[in-house]
Design a protein around this motif. Sequence first.
Motif, PDB file in Angstrom:
ATOM      1  N   LEU A  98     -16.875  24.073  24.290  1.00 51.32           N
ATOM      2  CA  LEU A  98     -17.937  25.082  24.168  1.00 51.32           C
ATOM      3  C   LEU A  98     -17.968  26.002  25.394  1.00 51.32           C
ATOM      4  O   LEU A  98     -18.168  27.199  25.279  1.00 51.32           O
ATOM      5  CB  LEU A  98     -19.296  24.378  23.998  1.00 51.32           C
ATOM      6  CG  LEU A  98     -20.522  25.275  23.916  1.00 51.32           C
ATOM      7  CD1 LEU A  98     -20.502  26.126  22.659  1.00 51.32           C
ATOM      8  CD2 LEU A  98     -21.802  24.448  23.941  1.00 51.32           C
ATOM      9  N   LEU A  99     -17.745  25.414  26.581  1.00 50.59           N
ATOM     10  CA  LEU A  99     -17.801  26.215  27.807  1.00 50.59           C
ATOM     11  C   LEU A  99     -16.585  27.135  27.937  1.00 50.59           C
ATOM     12  O   LEU A  99     -16.665  28.196  28.556  1.00 50.59           O
ATOM     13  CB  LEU A  99     -17.881  25.304  29.028  1.00 50.59           C
ATOM     14  CG  LEU A  99     -19.152  24.471  29.121  1.00 50.59           C
ATOM     15  CD1 LEU A  99     -19.045  23.461  30.247  1.00 50.59           C
ATOM     16  CD2 LEU A  99     -20.351  25.383  29.345  1.00 50.59           C
ATOM     17  N   LEU A 100     -15.452  26.724  27.370  1.00 51.89           N
ATOM     18  CA  LEU A 100     -14.232  27.515  27.557  1.00 51.89           C
ATOM     19  C   LEU A 100     -13.978  28.493  26.417  1.00 51.89           C
ATOM     20  O   LEU A 100     -13.249  29.464  26.580  1.00 51.89           O
ATOM     21  CB  LEU A 100     -13.028  26.579  27.706  1.00 51.89           C
ATOM     22  CG  LEU A 100     -12.981  25.782  29.007  1.00 51.89           C
ATOM     23  CD1 LEU A 100     -11.859  24.759  28.974  1.00 51.89           C
ATOM     24  CD2 LEU A 100     -12.800  26.712  30.199  1.00 51.89           C
ATOM     25  N   VAL A 101     -14.595  28.236  25.250  1.00 50.99           N
ATOM     26  CA  VAL A 101     -14.189  28.982  24.056  1.00 50.99           C
ATOM     27  C   VAL A 101     -14.398  30.492  24.195  1.00 50.99           C
ATOM     28  O   VAL A 101     -13.529  31.279  23.846  1.00 50.99           O
ATOM     29  CB  VAL A 101     -14.885  28.441  22.787  1.00 50.99           C
ATOM     30  CG1 VAL A 101     -16.378  28.596  22.847  1.00 50.99           C
ATOM     31  CG2 VAL A 101     -14.377  29.143  21.549  1.00 50.99           C
ATOM     32  N   GLU A 102     -15.549  30.899  24.752  1.00 51.31           N
ATOM     33  CA  GLU A 102     -15.799  32.344  24.828  1.00 51.31           C
ATOM     34  C   GLU A 102     -14.808  33.023  25.754  1.00 51.31           C
ATOM     35  O   GLU A 102     -14.320  34.118  25.480  1.00 51.31           O
ATOM     36  CB  GLU A 102     -17.206  32.595  25.360  1.00 51.31           C
ATOM     37  CG  GLU A 102     -18.272  32.301  24.364  1.00 51.31           C
ATOM     38  CD  GLU A 102     -19.619  32.278  25.035  1.00 51.31           C
ATOM     39  OE1 GLU A 102     -20.157  33.352  25.277  1.00 51.31           O
ATOM     40  OE2 GLU A 102     -20.106  31.177  25.334  1.00 51.31           O
ATOM     41  N   LEU A 103     -14.525  32.368  26.886  1.00 49.01           N
ATOM     42  CA  LEU A 103     -13.602  32.961  27.845  1.00 49.01           C
ATOM     43  C   LEU A 103     -12.216  33.095  27.239  1.00 49.01           C
ATOM     44  O   LEU A 103     -11.548  34.120  27.384  1.00 49.01           O
ATOM     45  CB  LEU A 103     -13.562  32.112  29.128  1.00 49.01           C
ATOM     46  CG  LEU A 103     -14.700  32.366  30.114  1.00 49.01           C
ATOM     47  CD1 LEU A 103     -16.055  32.052  29.532  1.00 49.01           C
ATOM     48  CD2 LEU A 103     -14.494  31.565  31.383  1.00 49.01           C
ATOM     49  N   ASP A 294     -15.496  37.948  17.422  1.00 48.50           N
ATOM     50  CA  ASP A 294     -15.796  38.090  18.850  1.00 48.50           C
ATOM     51  C   ASP A 294     -16.186  36.742  19.466  1.00 48.50           C
ATOM     52  O   ASP A 294     -16.243  35.719  18.789  1.00 48.50           O
ATOM     53  CB  ASP A 294     -16.920  39.113  19.071  1.00 48.50           C
ATOM     54  CG  ASP A 294     -18.158  38.775  18.254  1.00 48.50           C
ATOM     55  OD1 ASP A 294     -18.446  37.572  18.107  1.00 48.50           O
ATOM     56  OD2 ASP A 294     -18.822  39.686  17.755  1.00 48.50           O
ATOM     57  N   ALA A 295     -16.484  36.799  20.779  1.00 50.62           N
ATOM     58  CA  ALA A 295     -16.738  35.569  21.521  1.00 50.62           C
ATOM     59  C   ALA A 295     -18.021  34.872  21.050  1.00 50.62           C
ATOM     60  O   ALA A 295     -18.104  33.645  21.054  1.00 50.62           O
ATOM     61  CB  ALA A 295     -16.829  35.875  23.009  1.00 50.62           C
ATOM     62  N   ARG A 296     -19.007  35.666  20.647  1.00 52.10           N
ATOM     63  CA  ARG A 296     -20.252  35.028  20.191  1.00 52.10           C
ATOM     64  C   ARG A 296     -20.017  34.234  18.923  1.00 52.10           C
ATOM     65  O   ARG A 296     -20.534  33.132  18.746  1.00 52.10           O
ATOM     66  CB  ARG A 296     -21.332  36.090  19.944  1.00 52.10           C
ATOM     67  CG  ARG A 296     -22.002  36.538  21.218  1.00 52.10           C
ATOM     68  CD  ARG A 296     -23.228  37.346  20.895  1.00 52.10           C
ATOM     69  NE  ARG A 296     -24.308  36.482  20.420  1.00 52.10           N
ATOM     70  CZ  ARG A 296     -25.587  36.803  20.506  1.00 52.10           C
ATOM     71  NH1 ARG A 296     -25.938  37.954  21.040  1.00 52.10           N
ATOM     72  NH2 ARG A 296     -26.508  36.011  20.051  1.00 52.10           N
ATOM     73  N   ALA A 297     -19.211  34.800  18.023  1.00 52.45           N
ATOM     74  CA  ALA A 297     -18.875  34.068  16.798  1.00 52.45           C
ATOM     75  C   ALA A 297     -18.065  32.818  17.142  1.00 52.45           C
ATOM     76  O   ALA A 297     -18.212  31.781  16.491  1.00 52.45           O
ATOM     77  CB  ALA A 297     -18.097  34.968  15.841  1.00 52.45           C
ATOM     78  N   ALA A 298     -17.225  32.923  18.184  1.00 45.13           N
ATOM     79  CA  ALA A 298     -16.439  31.753  18.591  1.00 45.13           C
ATOM     80  C   ALA A 298     -17.370  30.649  19.091  1.00 45.13           C
ATOM     81  O   ALA A 298     -17.189  29.470  18.789  1.00 45.13           O
ATOM     82  CB  ALA A 298     -15.444  32.147  19.675  1.00 45.13           C
ATOM     83  N   VAL A 552     -13.133  39.763  34.479  1.00 46.26           N
ATOM     84  CA  VAL A 552     -14.038  40.703  33.808  1.00 46.26           C
ATOM     85  C   VAL A 552     -13.863  40.604  32.294  1.00 46.26           C
ATOM     86  O   VAL A 552     -14.829  40.525  31.538  1.00 46.26           O
ATOM     87  CB  VAL A 552     -13.783  42.150  34.296  1.00 46.26           C
ATOM     88  CG1 VAL A 552     -14.556  43.140  33.434  1.00 46.26           C
ATOM     89  CG2 VAL A 552     -14.175  42.289  35.744  1.00 46.26           C
ATOM     90  N   ARG A 553     -12.605  40.584  31.862  1.00 48.14           N
ATOM     91  CA  ARG A 553     -12.353  40.458  30.417  1.00 48.14           C
ATOM     92  C   ARG A 553     -12.952  39.171  29.863  1.00 48.14           C
ATOM     93  O   ARG A 553     -13.613  39.178  28.827  1.00 48.14           O
ATOM     94  CB  ARG A 553     -10.850  40.420  30.156  1.00 48.14           C
ATOM     95  CG  ARG A 553     -10.174  41.737  30.241  1.00 48.14           C
ATOM     96  CD  ARG A 553      -8.667  41.548  30.182  1.00 48.14           C
ATOM     97  NE  ARG A 553      -7.998  42.785  30.486  1.00 48.14           N
ATOM     98  CZ  ARG A 553      -7.807  43.753  29.597  1.00 48.14           C
ATOM     99  NH1 ARG A 553      -8.210  43.594  28.365  1.00 48.14           N
ATOM    100  NH2 ARG A 553      -7.219  44.878  29.945  1.00 48.14           N
ATOM    101  N   ALA A 554     -12.670  38.058  30.559  1.00 40.73           N
ATOM    102  CA  ALA A 554     -13.081  36.754  30.023  1.00 40.73           C
ATOM    103  C   ALA A 554     -14.590  36.646  29.937  1.00 40.73           C
ATOM    104  O   ALA A 554     -15.128  36.133  28.956  1.00 40.73           O
ATOM    105  CB  ALA A 554     -12.507  35.638  30.889  1.00 40.73           C
ATOM    106  N   LEU A 555     -15.288  37.124  30.956  1.00 44.52           N
ATOM    107  CA  LEU A 555     -16.734  36.926  30.985  1.00 44.52           C
ATOM    108  C   LEU A 555     -17.516  37.988  30.225  1.00 44.52           C
ATOM    109  O   LEU A 555     -18.581  37.707  29.690  1.00 44.52           O
ATOM    110  CB  LEU A 555     -17.230  36.844  32.429  1.00 44.52           C
ATOM    111  CG  LEU A 555     -17.017  35.478  33.086  1.00 44.52           C
ATOM    112  CD1 LEU A 555     -17.214  35.569  34.575  1.00 44.52           C
ATOM    113  CD2 LEU A 555     -17.952  34.447  32.495  1.00 44.52           C
ATOM    114  N   THR A 556     -17.005  39.221  30.184  1.00 45.47           N
ATOM    115  CA  THR A 556     -17.783  40.267  29.504  1.00 45.47           C
ATOM    116  C   THR A 556     -17.228  40.592  28.122  1.00 45.47           C
ATOM    117  O   THR A 556     -17.934  41.152  27.298  1.00 45.47           O
ATOM    118  CB  THR A 556     -17.802  41.576  30.302  1.00 45.47           C
ATOM    119  OG1 THR A 556     -16.495  42.143  30.286  1.00 45.47           O
ATOM    120  CG2 THR A 556     -18.235  41.353  31.728  1.00 45.47           C
ATOM    121  N   GLY A 557     -15.963  40.274  27.881  1.00 47.21           N
ATOM    122  CA  GLY A 557     -15.358  40.640  26.605  1.00 47.21           C
ATOM    123  C   GLY A 557     -14.795  42.046  26.611  1.00 47.21           C
ATOM    124  O   GLY A 557     -14.354  42.538  25.570  1.00 47.21           O
ATOM    125  N   ALA A 558     -14.787  42.702  27.778  1.00 45.27           N
ATOM    126  CA  ALA A 558     -14.253  44.060  27.841  1.00 45.27           C
ATOM    127  C   ALA A 558     -12.797  44.055  27.399  1.00 45.27           C
ATOM    128  O   ALA A 558     -12.011  43.210  27.823  1.00 45.27           O
ATOM    129  CB  ALA A 558     -14.358  44.602  29.263  1.00 45.27           C
TER     130      ALA A 558
END
Lengths: 561, 193
Positions: A98-103, A294-298, A552-558
């Motif tokens: 769960l902690l790594l999936v969005e990144l 997107d990351a939220r869906a992940a 920046v990409r991993a944490l913001t999704g830019a």
Amino acid sequence: MIAAAAGPMSGRALTFLMFLAFIGITLGITLWARANTRGATDFYAGGRVFSGPQNGIALAGDYMSAASFLGIAGLIALSGYDGFLYSVGFLVAWLLTLLLVELMRNAGRFTMADVLAYRMRQPPVRTAAAISTVTVSVFYLLAQMVGAGALVSLLLGIRPGETFLGMSAGTAQVMTIIVVGALMIFYVMFGGMKATTWVQIIKAVLLLGGAAVLSLLVLARFGFDPSTLLGSAAHSSGHGDAFLRPGLKYAQDVPGDPGQTIVNKLDLISLALALILGTAGLPHIVTRFFTVPDARAARTSVNWAIGLVGVFYLMTIALGFGATALVGHDAIVAQDPAGNTAAPQLARAIGQHFWGDLGGDLLLAFIAAVAFATILAVVSGLVLASSTSLAHDFFGHVLMLGRPRESQEVAVARFAALVIGTLAIVLAVIAKNLNVAFLVALAFAMAAAANLPAITLSLFWRRFNTRGVVAGIYGGLVSSLVLVFFSPVVSGKIDPVTGASQSLFPAGVDFHIFPMENPGLVSIPFGFLCAVLGTLLSDEEPDEERHDDLSVRALTGAGSV
Amino acid sequence: MVWDSRPPERRSGGRAVRQRPGTRFAAMADDERFRALRRRYRRHALTIVGTFLGWYLLYVLLSAFARGFMAGKVVGDVNVALVLGILQFVSTFALAWWYTAYARRALDPLAAELRREAESADVAPLGVDPGDRRVAPRGGRHAKGREPAAGLARRPVPDGIPEQRARRTAPDQQRARDGGWTGPIRTDPGWLR
């Protein structure tokens, strides 16, 4: 025994019909997916059109293998509490995921290596990641396929000396491996991630539904009083109260041998570490992060997976203890000494209790079909993960230096699925009579020792460099393999009562040096150590600007796709 | 263009590109709001990892070494071992819920704001100050973060990016927007070079 009591042919035919129905539906889905798969994003990531809940169900489906469903239910049925102890680690592991999936979802596109190679030199990192992915997947795959061969014969109730459709038990075993292999190759080659995900979703719904029905019936049988169920199970197990306590299978106390006792206890901790740290690095789980928009869906999908996997393992408590209480220890061992048929046997017993012979046959046929669907879905996920990595990482970024045409890469992925699938069939047929159950735990240990250090350090350690990734992956992978090769699971473990070998090699061959069966306790820290030392001992300058960009990409999704 | 691994001189059909690949959003890393986001994420991630690792290992160690304690009966045939095991499930659900609620409240809005800014600053055509194109409405909570954002706006706008965009065909752009193939899209086959 399971299909023999009332009408052996009728129950078996029913199971067989349900197998065919599942195959028919999934083949239809594959053809639909084939028509709707155009590019790499469709093939590798299902077009990223799956919603969080859909992908969450599929994640749970990927994770709840036959080893989980039949294996853990059987383990609880034979070893009681220790089987449950084993299942706890599989769930807790999801918190790390769960902690790594969005990144990972933000920074990657299709594979783990997208993240690892981002700020490193591509060829060595991609090669290492592809090797690790394929090794972990093939070992896991082998365990599932060898299990499938033995299991389907058992589920269809073909015993030595009997024939089914003119096949003996041995032939049926080989035929099953070939049919399962051919189907998984077909799903992946033609349907890619879209077909695999839908197969996974159908299977997860069937599995959760089947497990829910069974556990409700078991609880109803015991008046919804868990204590009565446990007491009855302990009574039927032949172990009494010890059945409900730790120590029957893991971390056994060996009277008069304190050294071995300590080794057994460390072995349990080693297994536990591999389970909770391995999940986030399993290739077929990581590939699934990229099927959502997107990351939220992940994140939503991992939360769904946590809920479903948690409920499922809670239900296996009822299934396992219920099987002991209602089927009995001796009847389970008579069918399969490893206890893998405990859940189907329970289905028959509980169905008979409530609705007579017909109910028993129906429920058994349903649960057997669910087990079959489970095997097929999980092996497809594994083949897809390894062919994706071979095509995208090795072919696309190493052989073609990051500039293949999209159609080329997808064609290579389809071909890789054929090659890996065929290899798995051949290996599984060769290994069909070997005890390969340890391969599941080994796959988790390798994922934890090789992939986790590379993933976490790539994301969080500024100084990490190419040499570090490569050293960490190979160090973790090789140390896990070497330790297992020289461990009691490969040679030298003898059943103290019968003198039969419990290892891969027959009794009499003994070259084991490493005392523990699970390498994780040594290989996971070793993987991290290699990654750190590899970094510090190389004179390669870390690319700090790219590290900034990656974080920046991993944490913001830019810039994520 | 995001994932192009080729060295700069081999991108854009052999013309040198001023911006190094893989550094498009690097400037954002110095933004105070980004540092806050990273700090919050790391603090919570470490708390969760520490909690579940410690609690799970305690449970395993108790199962291995404290057999007498684990065998204690709680209700009927339900013993301490089983209750602790069930609590592992409960704590997993609770930690997942807690992290998700925190992320929705304190991480997602900030991440979305930074993402909008970083991406809009990046695609600004030459000569337009990306700062003027900001679409992100900012709340008062992070008002002091305006200064670093201006720093982002002062970055030279990479000229390679819009140029490459122009070379794409319309369906390619559509696919890229849909989350499709965003690797190097070329009109000539790479193996001819």
